[in-house]
Design a protein around this motif. Structure first.
Motif, PDB file in Angstrom:
ATOM      1  N   ILE A 137       0.838  -1.198   0.000  1.00 34.36           N
ATOM      2  CA  ILE A 137       0.000   0.000   0.000  1.00 34.36           C
ATOM      3  C   ILE A 137       0.877   1.253   0.000  1.00 34.36           C
ATOM      4  O   ILE A 137       0.600   2.220  -0.714  1.00 34.36           O
ATOM      5  N   GLN A 138       1.948   1.231   0.776  1.00 36.11           N
ATOM      6  CA  GLN A 138       2.858   2.381   0.809  1.00 36.11           C
ATOM      7  C   GLN A 138       3.531   2.590  -0.547  1.00 36.11           C
ATOM      8  O   GLN A 138       3.674   3.721  -1.012  1.00 36.11           O
ATOM      9  N   GLU A 139       3.944   1.497  -1.191  1.00 36.51           N
ATOM     10  CA  GLU A 139       4.572   1.602  -2.506  1.00 36.51           C
ATOM     11  C   GLU A 139       3.590   2.185  -3.521  1.00 36.51           C
ATOM     12  O   GLU A 139       3.973   3.017  -4.364  1.00 36.51           O
ATOM     13  N   GLN A 140       2.335   1.759  -3.461  1.00 39.42           N
ATOM     14  CA  GLN A 140       1.328   2.291  -4.371  1.00 39.42           C
ATOM     15  C   GLN A 140       1.105   3.775  -4.114  1.00 39.42           C
ATOM     16  O   GLN A 140       0.920   4.561  -5.055  1.00 39.42           O
ATOM     17  N   LYS A 141       1.131   4.169  -2.848  1.00 41.81           N
ATOM     18  CA  LYS A 141       0.975   5.583  -2.503  1.00 41.81           C
ATOM     19  C   LYS A 141       2.137   6.398  -3.059  1.00 41.81           C
ATOM     20  O   LYS A 141       1.936   7.501  -3.593  1.00 41.81           O
ATOM     21  N   ASN A 142       3.348   5.856  -2.964  1.00 40.64           N
ATOM     22  CA  ASN A 142       4.519   6.556  -3.491  1.00 40.64           C
ATOM     23  C   ASN A 142       4.396   6.747  -4.996  1.00 40.64           C
ATOM     24  O   ASN A 142       4.758   7.800  -5.542  1.00 40.64           O
ATOM     25  N   ILE A 143       3.898   5.713  -5.668  1.00 40.43           N
ATOM     26  CA  ILE A 143       3.736   5.793  -7.127  1.00 40.43           C
ATOM     27  C   ILE A 143       2.700   6.851  -7.482  1.00 40.43           C
ATOM     28  O   ILE A 143       2.899   7.669  -8.384  1.00 40.43           O
ATOM     29  N   SER A 144       1.591   6.859  -6.739  1.00 38.60           N
ATOM     30  CA  SER A 144       0.518   7.818  -7.017  1.00 38.60           C
ATOM     31  C   SER A 144       0.982   9.259  -6.825  1.00 38.60           C
ATOM     32  O   SER A 144       0.534  10.169  -7.529  1.00 38.60           O
ATOM     33  N   SER A 145       1.900   9.463  -5.856  1.00 40.69           N
ATOM     34  CA  SER A 145       2.402  10.813  -5.591  1.00 40.69           C
ATOM     35  C   SER A 145       3.607  11.167  -6.451  1.00 40.69           C
ATOM     36  O   SER A 145       4.162  12.256  -6.333  1.00 40.69           O
ATOM     37  N   GLY A 146       4.027  10.214  -7.307  1.00 39.96           N
ATOM     38  CA  GLY A 146       5.141  10.488  -8.203  1.00 39.96           C
ATOM     39  C   GLY A 146       6.503  10.244  -7.608  1.00 39.96           C
ATOM     40  O   GLY A 146       7.524  10.609  -8.202  1.00 39.96           O
ATOM     41  N   ALA A 149       8.679   4.310  -8.959  1.00 39.96           N
ATOM     42  CA  ALA A 149       8.677   3.888 -10.351  1.00 39.96           C
ATOM     43  C   ALA A 149       7.245   3.627 -10.799  1.00 39.96           C
ATOM     44  O   ALA A 149       6.350   3.408  -9.991  1.00 39.96           O
ATOM     45  N   SER A 150       7.013   3.677 -12.079  1.00 42.98           N
ATOM     46  CA  SER A 150       5.678   3.428 -12.611  1.00 42.98           C
ATOM     47  C   SER A 150       5.316   1.955 -12.453  1.00 42.98           C
ATOM     48  O   SER A 150       6.178   1.078 -12.428  1.00 42.98           O
ATOM     49  N   VAL A 151       4.026   1.708 -12.337  1.00 45.55           N
ATOM     50  CA  VAL A 151       3.537   0.335 -12.189  1.00 45.55           C
ATOM     51  C   VAL A 151       3.506  -0.339 -13.549  1.00 45.55           C
ATOM     52  O   VAL A 151       3.032   0.219 -14.522  1.00 45.55           O
ATOM     53  N   LYS A 152       4.035  -1.548 -13.614  1.00 43.77           N
ATOM     54  CA  LYS A 152       3.978  -2.323 -14.844  1.00 43.77           C
ATOM     55  C   LYS A 152       3.097  -3.542 -14.608  1.00 43.77           C
ATOM     56  O   LYS A 152       3.171  -4.174 -13.559  1.00 43.77           O
ATOM     57  N   VAL A 153       2.259  -3.850 -15.579  1.00 44.38           N
ATOM     58  CA  VAL A 153       1.389  -5.017 -15.464  1.00 44.38           C
ATOM     59  C   VAL A 153       2.244  -6.269 -15.463  1.00 44.38           C
ATOM     60  O   VAL A 153       3.169  -6.414 -16.264  1.00 44.38           O
ATOM     61  N   SER A 154       1.941  -7.175 -14.533  1.00 44.34           N
ATOM     62  CA  SER A 154       2.677  -8.425 -14.478  1.00 44.34           C
ATOM     63  C   SER A 154       2.524  -9.181 -15.797  1.00 44.34           C
ATOM     64  O   SER A 154       1.411  -9.272 -16.331  1.00 44.34           O
ATOM     65  N   PRO A 155       3.613  -9.742 -16.329  1.00 48.79           N
ATOM     66  CA  PRO A 155       3.477 -10.544 -17.555  1.00 48.79           C
ATOM     67  C   PRO A 155       2.629 -11.784 -17.337  1.00 48.79           C
ATOM     68  O   PRO A 155       2.195 -12.420 -18.302  1.00 48.79           O
ATOM     69  N   PHE A 156       2.359 -12.123 -16.080  1.00 47.02           N
ATOM     70  CA  PHE A 156       1.527 -13.274 -15.754  1.00 47.02           C
ATOM     71  C   PHE A 156       0.101 -12.848 -15.401  1.00 47.02           C
ATOM     72  O   PHE A 156      -0.694 -13.668 -14.949  1.00 47.02           O
ATOM     73  N   LEU A 157      -0.189 -11.563 -15.597  1.00 46.60           N
ATOM     74  CA  LEU A 157      -1.530 -11.011 -15.375  1.00 46.60           C
ATOM     75  C   LEU A 157      -2.034 -11.245 -13.951  1.00 46.60           C
ATOM     76  O   LEU A 157      -3.226 -11.443 -13.719  1.00 46.60           O
ATOM     77  N   SER A 158      -1.107 -11.222 -12.995  1.00 47.01           N
ATOM     78  CA  SER A 158      -1.475 -11.392 -11.592  1.00 47.01           C
ATOM     79  C   SER A 158      -1.215 -10.089 -10.846  1.00 47.01           C
ATOM     80  O   SER A 158      -0.333  -9.312 -11.208  1.00 47.01           O
ATOM     81  N   VAL A 159      -2.030  -9.857  -9.805  1.00 50.37           N
ATOM     82  CA  VAL A 159      -1.782  -8.734  -8.907  1.00 50.37           C
ATOM     83  C   VAL A 159      -0.868  -9.263  -7.812  1.00 50.37           C
ATOM     84  O   VAL A 159      -1.311  -9.966  -6.900  1.00 50.37           O
ATOM     85  N   ASP A 160       0.413  -8.971  -7.915  1.00 52.21           N
ATOM     86  CA  ASP A 160       1.403  -9.559  -7.013  1.00 52.21           C
ATOM     87  C   ASP A 160       1.453  -8.820  -5.679  1.00 52.21           C
ATOM     88  O   ASP A 160       1.190  -7.615  -5.616  1.00 52.21           O
TER      89      ASP A 160
END
Length: 313
Positions: A137-146, A149-160
């Motif tokens: 959750i903290q990592e996602q917050k950091n991404i949202s605030s810039g 690093a940008s979020v990349k979709v997993s090549p396995f289409l999973s939410v890791d």
């Protein structure tokens, strides 16, 4: 386009799937077929059926339902997942999956409960999952605030449960982090997913080596990743885990599913042997894996609903 828009289902099919999922008279493999289909849908019907399934007498099905809700990132499922995490009468594998699902959904309002469970849940695997979820959750917050690093979709289409470590790290560096018992759990998970995404032989060997980690939670995730990779080099190590009746059921369960994904003759024989294991989480995992293989070998889809080819626009 979200995956929910790529699936076509009638109200009758949706009702059938919901009823099949919660019908305890059905074979576990049939209920899993319904579950795997429902996770491709959205709306109150599928959500409520999956929520009911998190309280099922089958701990395997209950934990898979919680996992599905997390993969769907369904915000409306948060109260039920919070209740499951709080309920110490539920098997740790179910509470663990509820915590992971809450991390996957990622609402900041979930943080106090995750912190409470991290401090008070009696099961180490649940504590470690709460630690991962909080960090995610903290990592996602950091991404949202810039700030990240940008979020990349997993090549396995999973939410890791962790963002992969930077691929600027070498396989040797990632291996060192993954195998280091002094490293934080999130860092080890991040290294695991980066190695999975790299996919080369040296990366797979590093992942296999981490099956000896002290943490049952990490071992179970490693087995899950090896199932995603479907690399036969992992067969021997996964077979050893499935045979080990002293291993944590959540690890043996993931090893069984991974062997089903690898599906060589030795793996299939072992799944048949342990389909009568004393531990229901393990025996049911073997049963489901064998059923999936039977459908695959017959040219049919295990799921009632399958991905439709989208129209080119």
């Amino acid at each position: 386009m979200g995956y929910e828009n790529l699936f076509q289902s009638s109200p009758e099919m949706e009702r059938f799937l919901c009823e099949r999922l919660i019908d305890q008279s059905q074979p576990i493999s049939e209920r899993f077929r319904a579950l795997f289909s429902l996770r491709n849908l959205r709306g109150p019907g599928p959500r409520e059926a999956l929520i009911r399934a998190t309280r099922d007498s089958s701990n395997l099905l209950a934990h898979e339902a919680a996992f599905a809700l997390g993969q769907m990132q369904d915000v409306e499922a948060v109260p039920a997942l919070e209740a499951a995490l709080r309920d110490l009468s539920l098997h740790p594998i179910v509470r663990h999956e509820a915590a992971e699902a809450l991390g996957a959904i990622g609402l900041e309002g979930i943080i106090p409960l995750l912190e409470e469970s991290l401090a008070t849940d009696p099961a180490q695997e649940v504590q470690e999952t709460c630690e991962l979820a909080l960090r995610r959750i903290q990592e996602q917050k950091n991404i949202s605030s810039g700030d990240g690093a940008s979020v990349k979709v997993s090549p396995f289409l999973s939410v890791d449960p962790a963002m992969p470590a930077s691929l600027n790290s070498s396989v040797d560096q990632l291996r060192e982090v993954l195998l280091n018992e002094e490293e934080g759990m999130y860092e080890r998970y991040a290294a695991l997913f980066a190695l999975r995404n790299a996919g080369e032989d040296a990366a797979v060997n590093a992942i296999i080596a981490s099956l000896n980690a002290r943490s049952a939670l990490l071992r179970h995730e490693v087995a899950y990743v090896l199932g995603q990779l479907q690399n036969k080099a992992a067969s021997a190590a996964l077979s050893e885990i499935l045979r080990n009746v002293n291993e944590h059921p959540m690890v043996r369960h993931e090893a069984a599913e991974a062997l089903g994904s690898i599906a060589d003759s030795e793996s299939v024989a072992l799944l048949k042997e342990f389909a009568v294991d004393r531990e229901p989480i393990v025996s049911q995992s073997c049963e489901v894996a064998l059923s999936m293989l039977e459908y695959e070998n017959s040219g049919k889809s295990f799921e009632y609903l399958f991905l439709q080819t989208p129209q080119v626009q």
